[in-house]
Design an enzyme around this catalytic site. Sequence first.
Site, PDB file in Angstrom:
ATOM      1  N   HIS B 120       0.871  -1.170   0.000  1.00 15.11           N
ATOM      2  CA  HIS B 120       0.000   0.000   0.000  1.00 15.11           C
ATOM      3  C   HIS B 120       0.915   1.229   0.000  1.00 15.11           C
ATOM      4  CE1 HIS B 120      -2.749   2.980   1.856  1.00 15.11           C
ATOM      5  NE2 HIS B 120      -3.749   2.188   1.505  1.00 15.11           N
ATOM      6  N   ASP B 197       3.398  -4.200   8.040  1.00 16.85           N
ATOM      7  CA  ASP B 197       2.159  -3.449   7.892  1.00 16.85           C
ATOM      8  C   ASP B 197       1.007  -4.448   8.017  1.00 16.85           C
ATOM      9  OD1 ASP B 197      -0.155  -2.281   6.951  1.00 16.85           O
ATOM     10  OD2 ASP B 197       0.725  -1.516   5.094  1.00 16.85           O
ATOM     11  N   GLN B 200      -4.322  -4.633   7.054  1.00 16.79           N
ATOM     12  CA  GLN B 200      -5.326  -5.608   6.625  1.00 16.79           C
ATOM     13  C   GLN B 200      -5.235  -6.875   7.470  1.00 16.79           C
ATOM     14  OE1 GLN B 200      -7.697  -5.050   4.505  1.00 16.79           O
ATOM     15  NE2 GLN B 200      -6.901  -3.081   3.836  1.00 16.79           N
ATOM     16  N   LYS B 224     -10.090  -0.590  10.701  1.00 17.93           N
ATOM     17  CA  LYS B 224     -10.280  -1.793   9.871  1.00 17.93           C
ATOM     18  C   LYS B 224     -10.614  -2.994  10.745  1.00 17.93           C
ATOM     19  CE  LYS B 224      -7.050  -0.101   6.355  1.00 17.93           C
ATOM     20  NZ  LYS B 224      -7.833   0.375   5.227  1.00 17.93           N
ATOM     21  N   CYS B 364      -4.756   2.487  -3.704  1.00 18.08           N
ATOM     22  CA  CYS B 364      -3.530   3.029  -3.109  1.00 18.08           C
ATOM     23  C   CYS B 364      -2.344   2.098  -3.316  1.00 18.08           C
ATOM     24  CB  CYS B 364      -3.700   3.320  -1.609  1.00 18.08           C
ATOM     25  SG  CYS B 364      -4.917   4.575  -1.295  1.00 18.08           S
TER      26      CYS B 364
HETATM   27  C1  LIG Z   1      -2.191  -2.679   3.567  1.00 12.67           C
HETATM   28  C2  LIG Z   1      -2.525  -1.309   4.053  1.00 12.67           C
HETATM   29  N1  LIG Z   1      -1.576  -0.565   4.627  1.00 12.67           N
HETATM   30  C3  LIG Z   1      -1.826   0.654   5.109  1.00 12.67           C
HETATM   31  C4  LIG Z   1      -3.082   1.221   5.012  1.00 12.67           C
HETATM   32  C5  LIG Z   1      -3.305   2.613   5.525  1.00 12.67           C
HETATM   33  O1  LIG Z   1      -4.101   2.614   6.643  1.00 12.67           O
HETATM   34  P1  LIG Z   1      -4.679   3.982   7.234  1.00 12.67           P
HETATM   35  O2  LIG Z   1      -5.322   4.699   6.106  1.00 12.67           O
HETATM   36  O3  LIG Z   1      -5.638   3.549   8.272  1.00 12.67           O
HETATM   37  O4  LIG Z   1      -3.508   4.744   7.782  1.00 12.67           O
HETATM   38  C6  LIG Z   1      -4.099   0.492   4.424  1.00 12.67           C
HETATM   39  C7  LIG Z   1      -5.462   1.076   4.281  1.00 12.67           C
HETATM   40  O5  LIG Z   1      -6.140   0.886   3.309  1.00 12.67           O
HETATM   41  C8  LIG Z   1      -3.815  -0.807   3.934  1.00 12.67           C
HETATM   42  O6  LIG Z   1      -4.774  -1.538   3.342  1.00 12.67           O
END
Ligand SMILES: Cc1ncc(COP(=O)(O)O)c(C=O)c1O
Lengths: 148, 424
Positions: B120, B197, B200, B224, B364
């Site tokens: 992401h 990270d 998810q 999430k 993203c």
């Molecule tokens: C794999 C992954 N990393 C990071 C994020 C970013 O999370 P946040 O927008 O809550 O900071 C997301 C959100 O869609 C994600 O799916």
Amino acid sequence: MSYRDVFGEILADHYESPRNFGKIDHPTKVEQGYNPLCGDQVAVSVLVKDAESACPMIDQCSFEGEGCSICLASASMMTELVKGHSREEALQLIEAFRQKMQGAENVPGLPSDTSEEDLVALYGIRRFPVRIKCALLAWTTLKKALDA
Amino acid sequence: MNEIVRKDFPNLERVIDGKKLCYLDNASTSQRPKKVVDATIKYYTQMNANVHRGVYHLSQEATDAFESVRGKIERFIGASSEREIIFTKGTTESINLIASSYGEHHINKGDVIAVTRMEHHANFVPWQQLAKRKGARFEIIELTSDLRLDPKEVDRVLALRPKIVAVSLLSNVTGVVNPISSLAARFKMVGSVVVVDAAQGIAHGEVTIERLGPIDFLAFSSHKLCGPTGVGILWGREALLEKMPPYQVGGNMISHVGDFDSEWNELPHKFEAGTPDIAGVIGFGAAIDYIETQGRVRIESYEAKITEYVLDELKNVPGVRLLGPAEVHHRAPIFSVAIEGVHAHDLATFLDMQGISVRAGHHCAHPLMMKLGLPATCRASFSFYNNMEEAAIFIQALKDSQVFFARKVKPTPITQAQGKRGIV
Ligand SMILES: Cc1ncc(COP(=O)(O)O)c(C=O)c1O
């Protein structure tokens, strides 16, 4: 239910058979438009006659690209509409269309809601707020091409 | 499990334009059970006061409620101490904190920082920019054709002995689950700091430090996992956090402020400058309780059934390309599909007309989408409160979409006369 039932024959037709799709010979300007949110991408080409004169005219306008049906149908209609108009008129039309799509009513210089112009089919997209930017992409790209 | 569970989520009852809501955008953000909303309301209506400040009763109550969530998170992920749990505003901020605080001080010119092709933007751009600032080498671990980490690529990057390797537990585009514990073990051997990270991943299984192996940092978001927006967690090994400089400076994170220099508060407060999202953190605590009541193992096995069903059914929908592996054990119930000849946006609007909420776009993940040559896909992501009926509605809608969008493309040449046509 089909696409035509929801979006109408005119939109479907422009999507299936986009007008002025492709390159033009010796364009005055080719401008790229990109919508980073959805990946829609169009290249708009214009051939402007009498570019140095007081009233430059759009002789030809075409587009190429990838995008959703609304983006492509809108681009197709736009190329038909601006052809044969002066640069100034085209810029006014672009601005009027932008205002209309963003919710304004009775915008001067645009076909009215009851007109039989193809463009009216796009007014219905205002029902889908997230898709308005799809309809505007080619127009903002042409504006860039004409402004430069 | 979910006919009872669904009753806990008031929003699932919504009817939009006469169609029952079928919420399949859980990878963007989950729905929240009433208990979570109640917990945030309770904070505002019954204990509203700032934390870590007042000597009065109300402030102490708020502080206790806030701090008790730290303990819940510690136990939830099996951390060794509350000092390792830092509240942030989300995964994005957690990763930026690591890149700024740890990265800024440990990365030098010529060092290698590695990420994977499936990250992401939140776990890609901070590292890319850090590398750029420092003149470090930025390496991307490429994927196999079914979009899993390519073992040859992992070997290649291991040999470069990266100072930092940042990898997601679960891809938000493809639903691929990465083998973090074996990756972490191998990267540790070459001295890498391993950042995971779990934005998810946290929602789809029993994520604990022990199960993730020798990792160094873990980031995830409350929203999430049924919690409020605006709250996230950064977990880091205490020894590393101890040595890191603050990320932001100001109130709460100091122990002493002199005219010309200051001293920092101890962990975890050193990294929590300013008034936090108190109601959000308290709501997140309620979400953790809720998830624990449902049981993470139970959630995982229920979701596997949905995954299996969707994978099976998708085989019978012609013209659909599913990104990522087709085997249930490599993935979570996140399905990105591309339909031949139908743009993702058109498909998403069509699905929306049936009450189905999906995400359309690049999710993203530009680096992945560009590599795949796809401008956009449609993504349906399920949660434990989705039911089989919804999975069936989704599959049927995909089938119907092909009829809906059936068209014959016949481009007209530019030179063609431009006659005006009336409305048909
Ligand atoms: C794999 C992954 N990393 C990071 C994020 C970013 O999370 P946040 O927008 O809550 O900071 C997301 C959100 O869609 C994600 O799916």
